[in-house]
Scaffold this motif. Structure first.
Motif, PDB file in Angstrom:
ATOM      1  N   ILE A 127      53.191 -28.012 -50.370  1.00  0.00           N
ATOM      2  CA  ILE A 127      52.410 -26.843 -50.734  1.00  0.00           C
ATOM      3  C   ILE A 127      52.730 -26.493 -52.176  1.00  0.00           C
ATOM      4  O   ILE A 127      53.892 -26.397 -52.579  1.00  0.00           O
ATOM      5  N   ILE A 131      52.151 -23.738 -55.252  1.00  0.00           N
ATOM      6  CA  ILE A 131      51.796 -22.344 -55.548  1.00  0.00           C
ATOM      7  C   ILE A 131      51.931 -22.156 -57.058  1.00  0.00           C
ATOM      8  O   ILE A 131      52.972 -21.741 -57.560  1.00  0.00           O
ATOM      9  N   MET A 134      52.240 -14.718 -53.057  1.00  0.00           N
ATOM     10  CA  MET A 134      52.022 -15.983 -52.364  1.00  0.00           C
ATOM     11  C   MET A 134      53.285 -16.511 -51.677  1.00  0.00           C
ATOM     12  O   MET A 134      53.220 -16.928 -50.509  1.00  0.00           O
ATOM     13  N   TYR A 151      53.376 -17.003 -47.589  1.00  0.00           N
ATOM     14  CA  TYR A 151      53.581 -18.342 -47.032  1.00  0.00           C
ATOM     15  C   TYR A 151      55.040 -18.585 -46.670  1.00  0.00           C
ATOM     16  O   TYR A 151      55.502 -19.726 -46.682  1.00  0.00           O
ATOM     17  N   THR A 192      56.314 -21.478 -44.335  1.00  0.00           N
ATOM     18  CA  THR A 192      56.363 -22.893 -44.706  1.00  0.00           C
ATOM     19  C   THR A 192      57.784 -23.446 -44.645  1.00  0.00           C
ATOM     20  O   THR A 192      57.975 -24.648 -44.437  1.00  0.00           O
ATOM     21  N   ALA A 246      47.782 -23.592 -52.866  1.00  0.00           N
ATOM     22  CA  ALA A 246      47.598 -22.227 -52.363  1.00  0.00           C
ATOM     23  C   ALA A 246      47.347 -21.240 -53.499  1.00  0.00           C
ATOM     24  O   ALA A 246      48.154 -21.134 -54.431  1.00  0.00           O
ATOM     25  N   SER A 272      45.254 -17.198 -54.532  1.00  0.00           N
ATOM     26  CA  SER A 272      44.583 -15.985 -54.064  1.00  0.00           C
ATOM     27  C   SER A 272      43.862 -15.343 -55.240  1.00  0.00           C
ATOM     28  O   SER A 272      44.174 -15.627 -56.409  1.00  0.00           O
ATOM     29  N   GLN A 330      42.461 -27.272 -51.452  1.00  0.00           N
ATOM     30  CA  GLN A 330      42.782 -25.985 -52.071  1.00  0.00           C
ATOM     31  C   GLN A 330      42.314 -24.856 -51.162  1.00  0.00           C
ATOM     32  O   GLN A 330      41.268 -24.954 -50.516  1.00  0.00           O
ATOM     33  N   LEU A 375      46.599 -18.902 -41.572  1.00  0.00           N
ATOM     34  CA  LEU A 375      47.156 -19.738 -42.638  1.00  0.00           C
ATOM     35  C   LEU A 375      48.129 -20.761 -42.063  1.00  0.00           C
ATOM     36  O   LEU A 375      48.105 -21.943 -42.440  1.00  0.00           O
TER      37      LEU A 375
END
Length: 273
Positions: A15, A17, A46, A50, A53, A146, A148, A220, A258
């Protein structure tokens, strides 16, 4: 200069970010306007959103510097990724089109060259190396990029965005079977609106690293910020010390989706593997 944080996992999934960082270089910090110091275009919270994870055991790569210094999800040659209004490798305006820097205080070419060498390149070197490590171990690698964004940014798109904006570069960055699995998860719920390859089709990372023929599959997700926080409002001049609050009750509702998306992606195995 430490420009990123990398945690290596033991699954095929990485992942990324890139836009949650808030660090500024001295040149950028000295030149920003008062309202730009609020860093409103940050992908806020973020890592917190997340946080599951770590439990999933996937690799995690996080950028530490603000996109106002350099945008990690743009190509090094600054080729535009989208037609129409956008922001570049070295942004000079925010998402609403307002200047980020006071007149005459934009970073000098030397400072930008340094940011490219010390922030952009190390992040991408780490990303490429981790994907290569995962591919060597599992025979393939998966990248989940990831992001936003505010639910409404009139300069970039008309009306509110869907809550979930998946991008696969029109199907070029991952196998169709993976895209179909993620779409099925979104379609199975009715709480959040969603779209595949709408306004956001995947930025540089998705397009550059996603290569199914080379056993690297990239997706994405651009998540609407109102799903987990009190998002900034379009066109508002916020003071430099503005805080855009986290909303745990909202985050608790969107996290299961998510996590389901990432778990399903992580559990997917390309045909023939």
């Amino acid at each position: 200069m430490t420009s990123f944080e990398l945690t290596r996992g033991d699954t095929p999934l990485l992942i990324s970010i890139p836009h949650a960082g808030v660090r500024l270089t001295p040149e950028v910090e000295a030149g920003l306007t008062d309202q730009a110091h609020a860093l409103t275009d940050t992908d806020w919270y973020m890592p917190e959103l997340y946080d599951f994870t770590e439990r999933l055991g996937c690799s995690r790569l996080r950028g530490l510097y603000s996109r106002y210094v350099i945008d990690l999800n743009r190509p090094a040659d600054d080729t535009p990724l989208y037609a129409g209004a956008t922001t570049g490798l070295f942004p000079e305006i925010d998402f609403d089109g307002r200047p980020l820097f006071r007149p005459g205080l934009e970073p000098a070419p030397q400072a930008r060259t340094q940011a490219l060498a010390e922030i952009w390149q190390p992040y991408h070197q780490a990303l490429a190396a981790e994907l290569q490590r995962l591919k060597a171990r599992f025979g393939y690698a998966l990248l989940f990029d990831a992001h936003s964004i505010r639910s409404q940014v009139p300069r970039l798109f008309e009306g509110p965005l869907p809550d979930i904006n998946l991008g696969t570069f029109e199907g070029a960055s991952c196998a169709p079977a993976l895209s179909e699995r993620l779409q099925a998860l979104c379609a199975a719920q009715s709480t959040y609106s969603w779209v595949l390859n709408g306004r956001f089709k995947g930025g540089y990372m998705t397009r550059h690293y996603g290569n199914p023929a080379d056993n690297v599959h990239a997706v994405q997700l651009e998540l609407s910020q109102h799903t987990y926080m009190a998002e900034p409002e379009a066109g508002v001049d916020y003071p430099g010390d503005a805080i855009f609050p986290w909303r745990e009750e909202r985050a608790a509702r969107v996290r299961p989706l998510l996590e389901a998306l990432m778990s399903d992606m992580q559990g997917w195995v390309p045909q023939g593997r």
